[in-house]
Design a protein around this motif. Structure first.
Motif, PDB file in Angstrom:
ATOM      1  N   GLU A 202       0.799  -1.218   0.000  1.00  0.00           N
ATOM      2  CA  GLU A 202       0.000   0.000   0.000  1.00  0.00           C
ATOM      3  C   GLU A 202       0.837   1.276   0.000  1.00  0.00           C
ATOM      4  N   LYS A 203       2.143   1.169   0.315  1.00  0.00           N
ATOM      5  CA  LYS A 203       2.975   2.363   0.400  1.00  0.00           C
ATOM      6  C   LYS A 203       3.398   2.890  -0.968  1.00  0.00           C
ATOM      7  N   ILE A 204       3.202   2.088  -1.989  1.00  0.00           N
ATOM      8  CA  ILE A 204       3.595   2.504  -3.327  1.00  0.00           C
ATOM      9  C   ILE A 204       2.567   3.489  -3.876  1.00  0.00           C
ATOM     10  N   LEU A 205       3.046   4.555  -4.519  1.00  0.00           N
ATOM     11  CA  LEU A 205       2.148   5.517  -5.140  1.00  0.00           C
ATOM     12  C   LEU A 205       1.322   4.825  -6.233  1.00  0.00           C
ATOM     13  N   PRO A 206       0.033   5.169  -6.333  1.00  0.00           N
ATOM     14  CA  PRO A 206      -0.824   4.508  -7.332  1.00  0.00           C
ATOM     15  C   PRO A 206      -0.265   4.565  -8.737  1.00  0.00           C
ATOM     16  N   GLU A 207       0.364   5.722  -9.091  1.00  0.00           N
ATOM     17  CA  GLU A 207       0.877   5.841 -10.460  1.00  0.00           C
ATOM     18  C   GLU A 207       2.118   4.990 -10.696  1.00  0.00           C
ATOM     19  N   MET A 208       2.697   4.458  -9.619  1.00  0.00           N
ATOM     20  CA  MET A 208       3.879   3.617  -9.748  1.00  0.00           C
ATOM     21  C   MET A 208       3.583   2.151  -9.474  1.00  0.00           C
ATOM     22  N   ALA A 209       2.416   1.869  -8.914  1.00  0.00           N
ATOM     23  CA  ALA A 209       2.079   0.489  -8.556  1.00  0.00           C
ATOM     24  C   ALA A 209       1.683  -0.312  -9.791  1.00  0.00           C
ATOM     25  N   GLY A 210       1.640  -1.612  -9.617  1.00  0.00           N
ATOM     26  CA  GLY A 210       1.186  -2.497 -10.667  1.00  0.00           C
ATOM     27  C   GLY A 210       2.192  -2.695 -11.783  1.00  0.00           C
ATOM     28  N   LYS A 211       1.718  -3.343 -12.828  1.00  0.00           N
ATOM     29  CA  LYS A 211       2.563  -3.650 -13.981  1.00  0.00           C
ATOM     30  C   LYS A 211       1.910  -3.072 -15.233  1.00  0.00           C
ATOM     31  N   VAL A 212       2.741  -2.472 -16.084  1.00  0.00           N
ATOM     32  CA  VAL A 212       2.242  -1.785 -17.273  1.00  0.00           C
ATOM     33  C   VAL A 212       2.277  -2.716 -18.481  1.00  0.00           C
ATOM     34  N   VAL A 213       1.203  -2.720 -19.216  1.00  0.00           N
ATOM     35  CA  VAL A 213       1.121  -3.485 -20.455  1.00  0.00           C
ATOM     36  C   VAL A 213       1.896  -2.730 -21.532  1.00  0.00           C
ATOM     37  N   ASP A 214       2.797  -3.427 -22.236  1.00  0.00           N
ATOM     38  CA  ASP A 214       3.619  -2.728 -23.229  1.00  0.00           C
ATOM     39  C   ASP A 214       2.841  -2.490 -24.523  1.00  0.00           C
ATOM     40  N   ASP A 215       3.510  -1.837 -25.477  1.00  0.00           N
ATOM     41  CA  ASP A 215       2.846  -1.446 -26.725  1.00  0.00           C
ATOM     42  C   ASP A 215       2.398  -2.635 -27.559  1.00  0.00           C
ATOM     43  N   ASN A 216       2.982  -3.789 -27.298  1.00  0.00           N
ATOM     44  CA  ASN A 216       2.581  -4.998 -28.026  1.00  0.00           C
ATOM     45  C   ASN A 216       1.434  -5.725 -27.351  1.00  0.00           C
ATOM     46  N   GLY A 217       0.988  -5.201 -26.203  1.00  0.00           N
ATOM     47  CA  GLY A 217      -0.081  -5.870 -25.473  1.00  0.00           C
ATOM     48  C   GLY A 217       0.422  -6.981 -24.561  1.00  0.00           C
ATOM     49  N   ASP A 218       1.738  -6.994 -24.283  1.00  0.00           N
ATOM     50  CA  ASP A 218       2.326  -8.041 -23.441  1.00  0.00           C
ATOM     51  C   ASP A 218       2.568  -7.531 -22.026  1.00  0.00           C
ATOM     52  N   LEU A 219       2.559  -8.469 -21.092  1.00  0.00           N
ATOM     53  CA  LEU A 219       2.815  -8.169 -19.681  1.00  0.00           C
ATOM     54  C   LEU A 219       3.821  -9.184 -19.151  1.00  0.00           C
ATOM     55  N   TYR A 220       4.890  -8.685 -18.517  1.00  0.00           N
ATOM     56  CA  TYR A 220       5.882  -9.610 -17.933  1.00  0.00           C
ATOM     57  C   TYR A 220       5.476  -9.935 -16.503  1.00  0.00           C
ATOM     58  N   TYR A 221       5.510 -11.243 -16.163  1.00  0.00           N
ATOM     59  CA  TYR A 221       5.191 -11.667 -14.794  1.00  0.00           C
ATOM     60  C   TYR A 221       6.173 -12.765 -14.383  1.00  0.00           C
ATOM     61  N   PRO A 222       6.629 -12.712 -13.122  1.00  0.00           N
ATOM     62  CA  PRO A 222       7.608 -13.708 -12.656  1.00  0.00           C
ATOM     63  C   PRO A 222       7.134 -15.142 -12.898  1.00  0.00           C
ATOM     64  N   TYR A 223       8.063 -16.007 -13.240  1.00  0.00           N
ATOM     65  CA  TYR A 223       7.851 -17.420 -13.531  1.00  0.00           C
ATOM     66  C   TYR A 223       7.161 -17.652 -14.880  1.00  0.00           C
ATOM     67  N   VAL A 224       6.247 -16.778 -15.223  1.00  0.00           N
ATOM     68  CA  VAL A 224       5.477 -16.965 -16.457  1.00  0.00           C
ATOM     69  C   VAL A 224       6.198 -16.358 -17.650  1.00  0.00           C
ATOM     70  N   GLY A 225       6.873 -15.234 -17.427  1.00  0.00           N
ATOM     71  CA  GLY A 225       7.496 -14.511 -18.533  1.00  0.00           C
ATOM     72  C   GLY A 225       6.494 -13.579 -19.188  1.00  0.00           C
ATOM     73  N   ASN A 226       6.638 -13.360 -20.499  1.00  0.00           N
ATOM     74  CA  ASN A 226       5.712 -12.482 -21.219  1.00  0.00           C
ATOM     75  C   ASN A 226       4.375 -13.175 -21.450  1.00  0.00           C
ATOM     76  N   LEU A 227       3.327 -12.488 -21.041  1.00  0.00           N
ATOM     77  CA  LEU A 227       1.969 -13.007 -21.213  1.00  0.00           C
ATOM     78  C   LEU A 227       1.191 -11.997 -22.062  1.00  0.00           C
ATOM     79  N   HIS A 228       0.628 -12.455 -23.159  1.00  0.00           N
ATOM     80  CA  HIS A 228      -0.113 -11.526 -24.026  1.00  0.00           C
ATOM     81  C   HIS A 228      -1.508 -11.299 -23.444  1.00  0.00           C
ATOM     82  N   VAL A 229      -1.760 -10.045 -23.057  1.00  0.00           N
ATOM     83  CA  VAL A 229      -3.039  -9.711 -22.427  1.00  0.00           C
ATOM     84  C   VAL A 229      -3.847  -8.717 -23.258  1.00  0.00           C
ATOM     85  N   GLY A 230      -3.243  -8.145 -24.283  1.00  0.00           N
ATOM     86  CA  GLY A 230      -3.939  -7.152 -25.101  1.00  0.00           C
ATOM     87  C   GLY A 230      -5.186  -7.717 -25.756  1.00  0.00           C
ATOM     88  N   GLY A 231      -6.285  -6.992 -25.636  1.00  0.00           N
ATOM     89  CA  GLY A 231      -7.546  -7.417 -26.239  1.00  0.00           C
ATOM     90  C   GLY A 231      -8.322  -8.417 -25.414  1.00  0.00           C
TER      91      GLY A 231
END
Length: 367
Positions: free
Chosen positions: A107-136
């Motif tokens: 909770e101490k993280i600023l909202p604009e800095m929290a979470g993970k950002v989806v890149d321009d290709n629609g991919d999201l990096y997550y530990p153990y999983v690697g790149n996961l396509h979430v766009g759409g």
């Protein structure tokens, strides 16, 4: 006798040669004498326009066509009402009983800095999983896929996903709204009415009957006033990414009244509604002493789709048709001039004094 010869010669001339004013002349097929620019099959051509009598059948035909156009405006695809993740969206993923996978600091993280950002290709990096396509994809779809991938490394994976910052999908609301600009779309489907509300609402100069929606290179006309007053939900279209909504200005919604009326003027349309009878009344009515009631015309440019309509108002009950015939912004209403009035004006222009004065002088001379 010779002094009146110019008068007799003038009266012998064809009326269309010297009579001042305008006349609507048509050929034997009821088409205009001049050619007008018109759009056909996507290109501009020149063609003559048929003058259509204003009848009960015409009014019914126009109203049926209007209702069909409204009903077929923009079909709603209910499969796309759920929010779909896109580039630059910021997601917060929480995995229970596995704090090492969650954002450090919580909770101490600023909202604009929290979470993970989806890149321009629609991919999201997550530990153990690697790149996961979430766009759409929707939130439930990503949750199910990420759960399946993490289950390869952990037992009984339970996780939750929510969007911290909606950035992928935007619409623009411009024109007569209090806060024009770009709106970010969220998990709540965004309708036309909601978008106008989020833009601060309409201004006092807005024309809610004239709202334009630009989508995929096409322009759609919306009557939001009908939504507010009649509950016409077909006008409350669901918006999608990239839409531009333009609320019109009522100052541009005018009808131009010309010819033999009490006062030639531009008449303001009120809330998108004005009938032919109302426009005539606003111009202080038809001057029955100088006009041809059978020649009342509505000339409509119609964005390169010209139309001309004629009302024969020689009978008083024709005013019922006039009240039921709706006008559109930029229509020109023209009332024709009686032949006797035209000749009287010709003589007043040619002779030094009124025609009556000249005839009185001739009588005194024994003519």
């Amino acid at each position: 006798m010779y002094r009146l010869l110019p008068i007799l010669l003038t009266l012998a001339l064809p009326g269309c040669f010297l009579a001042p004013g305008m006349d609507m002349n048509t050929d034997s097929n009821g088409l205009t004498e001049i050619e007008l620019p018109a759009r056909k099959d996507g290109r501009l051509v020149k063609e003559k326009v048929r003058v259509m009598p204003i009848t009960a059948d015409l009014i019914i035909e126009k109203e049926v066509a209007r209702q069909q156009a409204v009903g077929q405006l923009l079909p709603v695809d209910n499969t796309k009402t759920s929010y779909r993740i896109g580039p630059q969206d910021r997601l917060q993923i929480t995995v229970w009983e596995h704090p090492e996978l969650n954002d450090p600091g919580g909770e101490k993280i600023l909202p604009e800095m929290a979470g993970k950002v989806v890149d321009d290709n629609g991919d999201l990096y997550y530990p153990y999983v690697g790149n996961l396509h979430v766009g759409g994809k929707t939130i439930p779809e990503v949750r199910e896929e990420l759960t399946r991938e993490l289950s390869r490394f952990f037992k009984k994976v339970k996780l939750d996903i929510r969007v911290l910052s909606f950035q992928a999908h935007r619409v623009a609301v411009v024109g007569e709204v209090k806060q024009p600009g770009v709106l970010a779309m969220n998990e709540t489907p965004l309708t036309v009415a909601e978008a106008i509300s989020r833009a601060g609402g309409a201004t006092k100069d807005s024309d809610m009957n004239n709202v334009a929606l630009a989508r995929d290179g096409k322009l759609y006309k919306l009557d939001v006033q009908a939504l507010y007053e009649k509950g016409l939900t077909t006008q409350n279209v669901l918006l999608k990414d990239g839409d531009v909504l333009n609320v019109g200005d009522q100052k541009d919604s005018k009808v131009y009244v010309m010819g033999e009326v009490g006062r030639q003027q531009a008449v303001q349309i009120n809330k998108g509604r004005m009938s032919l009878a109302q426009a005539l009344a606003e111009a202080y009515g038809v001057d029955f002493n100088t006009s041809r009631p059978g020649d009342i015309y509505v000339v409509r440019a119609g964005d390169m789709k010209p139309e001309i309509f004629q009302l024969n108002a020689e009978s008083p009950d024709a005013m019922i048709l006039a009240e039921q015939f709706p006008l559109q912004a930029h229509d020109t209403l023209f009332v024709g001039t009686a032949g006797v009035t035209q000749w009287s004006r010709v003589l007043n222009q040619i002779l030094p004094g009124s025609f009556t004065a000249i005839m009185s002088q001739a009588a005194l001379m024994g003519m």
